[in-house]
Design a protein around this motif. Structure first.
Motif, PDB file in Angstrom:
ATOM      1  N   ALA A  95       0.416   4.109  -2.636  1.00  0.00           N
ATOM      2  CA  ALA A  95       0.230   5.494  -2.203  1.00  0.00           C
ATOM      3  C   ALA A  95       1.265   6.427  -2.830  1.00  0.00           C
ATOM      4  O   ALA A  95       0.990   7.606  -3.077  1.00  0.00           O
ATOM      5  CB  ALA A  95       0.306   5.581  -0.681  1.00  0.00           C
TER       6      ALA A  95
ATOM      7  N   TYR B 181       6.907   7.050   3.925  1.00  0.00           N
ATOM      8  CA  TYR B 181       6.145   5.967   4.541  1.00  0.00           C
ATOM      9  C   TYR B 181       7.095   5.046   5.301  1.00  0.00           C
ATOM     10  O   TYR B 181       8.230   4.826   4.881  1.00  0.00           O
ATOM     11  CB  TYR B 181       5.403   5.137   3.472  1.00  0.00           C
TER      12      TYR B 181
ATOM     13  N   LEU C 251       0.821  -1.211   0.000  1.00  0.00           N
ATOM     14  CA  LEU C 251       0.000   0.000   0.000  1.00  0.00           C
ATOM     15  C   LEU C 251       0.858   1.267   0.000  1.00  0.00           C
ATOM     16  O   LEU C 251       0.436   2.296  -0.532  1.00  0.00           O
ATOM     17  CB  LEU C 251      -0.960  -0.009   1.188  1.00  0.00           C
TER      18      LEU C 251
ATOM     19  N   LYS D 138      -2.982  10.197   3.007  1.00  0.00           N
ATOM     20  CA  LYS D 138      -2.511   8.958   2.381  1.00  0.00           C
ATOM     21  C   LYS D 138      -2.818   7.752   3.259  1.00  0.00           C
ATOM     22  O   LYS D 138      -3.150   6.672   2.756  1.00  0.00           O
ATOM     23  CB  LYS D 138      -1.005   9.041   2.102  1.00  0.00           C
TER      24      LYS D 138
ATOM     25  N   ALA E 213      -5.030   4.551   2.392  1.00  0.00           N
ATOM     26  CA  ALA E 213      -4.541   3.179   2.562  1.00  0.00           C
ATOM     27  C   ALA E 213      -5.559   2.332   3.311  1.00  0.00           C
ATOM     28  O   ALA E 213      -5.797   1.169   2.962  1.00  0.00           O
ATOM     29  CB  ALA E 213      -3.203   3.187   3.303  1.00  0.00           C
TER      30      ALA E 213
END
Length: 376
Positions: free
Chosen positions: A75, A184, A71, A210, A214
């Motif tokens: 993203a 991330y 993810l 974001k 997700a």
């Protein structure tokens, strides 16, 4: 004739529930409220507590660290044909999600100073592939990559950075939690990790939009509608409320687990560090590892297989260092940038048992067995 005594198995790194029973309190709460699944208070609070612990603004609790990497790539806008830089010295779960997005991995070598992604090789890769979409960084065995240099290199190119901190929860680079430098960060709660939920992962980011996206993707991308409506491809990636309860309890003992992992590493280093041809994994002055696994490399005539076989005879689990991705049959067709440091670490590396339930007597069983190879 009497039976031969068999020593208890010493594991590499097995689940360790808290002595205080924190986990059961939250799990019982889930049962009592009947919020077994799909979501519930434990999921929400585990996200909040983990994010607060590491210093991120938001988190999404997922079924695995692999799902979190997947993810994160999505993203970051990674899609078909996009190039993603990935350390070669890692577990396949780091690289597999690149393939889920039909993207193209380029594997980057390690350096001796960190055993993690080599900044010089990373610079070289950017020259070769300036159009790269994202960079994944791994903090191997709880050791931090050189995030100062990595972020400087990546920020110049304005490329998304994803930190695979699956093995490094509770570790720091210059006083800041690993997993919080890039766009991330991902953590794993697999059964062998420093804290576990039996299986699960977490995606963290300071970009709250974001993370919300997700969570949406992770719940089958179900639109806000009275009926079931889906405008995007979705995934069944959300953590259950029971599993999250285990995670909340485990988070309370994270510092204890890091302390014990460090104790194990220092025990090994004290007992084995003077042996000829033994070098332990590097701990830099800016690095506060969680010491998830205690690893060493052999530089003399003795080979890792000698240690593996000697320990196995004593019912003790040990492992090689990860086999680099560019050497794996599935990934060998993809490009590799580097000089072969990762391959040498694989060939010479040994991961010793680092189970936080180990006693001093068990640690001595390990070190006596290893030292016996030098004395024979």
């Amino acid at each position: 004739m009497g039976k031969t005594k068999v020593n208890n198995r010493i594991f590499l790194s097995s689940p360790h529930m808290s002595d205080e029973g924190y986990e059961m309190e939250y799990v019982q709460e889930a049962f009592d409220s009947n919020w077994i699944a799909p979501l519930g208070t434990n999921v929400n609070e585990f996200e909040n507590e983990l994010a607060a612990k590491v210093g991120s603004k938001a988190a999404a609790a997922l079924t695995s660290g692999t799902a979190a990497i997947h993810l994160a790539l999505k993203a970051a806008g990674v899609g078909a044909g996009d190039i993603v830089f990935c350390p070669t010295l890692t577990f396949s779960a780091t690289a597999n999600p690149i393939m889920y997005q039909n993207a193209v991995p380029v594997f980057i070598d390690s350096n001796e100073e960190t055993w993690n992604i080599c900044p010089n090789a990373l610079e070289e890769a950017f020259k070769k592939y300036p159009e790269v979409k994202a960079v994944i960084v791994v903090h191997l065995y709880g050791l931090s990559a050189d995030m100062g240099r990595v972020m400087e290199i990546c920020n110049k190119r304005n490329v998304a950075v994803i930190e695979d901190a699956a093995e490094s929860l509770g570790g720091y680079y210059k006083g800041q939690h690993t997993g919080t430098f890039g766009d991330y960060g991902i953590f794993s709660f697999n059964g062998n990790k420093i804290i576990t939920t039996s299986g699960g992962g977490m995606l963290v980011s300071n970009n709250e939009e974001k993370i919300a996206k997700a969570r949406f993707w992770a719940t089958q991308s179900r639109d806000q509608a009275r009926h079931y409506q889906h405008s995007e491809l979705g995934f069944n990636y959300r953590m259950s409320n029971v599993v999250a309860g285990i995670g909340r309890g485990q988070l309370k003992v994270l510092e204890q687990r890091v302390e014990k992992k460090k104790y194990i590493f220092e025990f090994y280093k004290r007992e084995l560090g003077e042996l000829k041809g033994v070098e332990f994994m590097p701990v830099n002055e800016w690095d506060e590892p969680n010491y998830w696994l205690s690893a060493l490399k052999l530089t003399g005539s003795l080979k890792p297989i000698n240690i593996f076989e000697a320990l196995e005879k004593e019912n003790i689990e040990s492992r090689p260092v990860w086999k680099p991705m560019h050497m794996q049959p599935f990934f060998e067709k993809y490009d590799f940038v580097g000089s072969g440091v990762s391959q040498k670490l694989f060939e010479d590396g040994v991961c010793l048992p680092s189970d936080t339930k180990m006693t001093d007597e068990e640690l001595k069983r390990v070190t006596d067995t290893v030292k016996g190879l030098w004395n024979s």
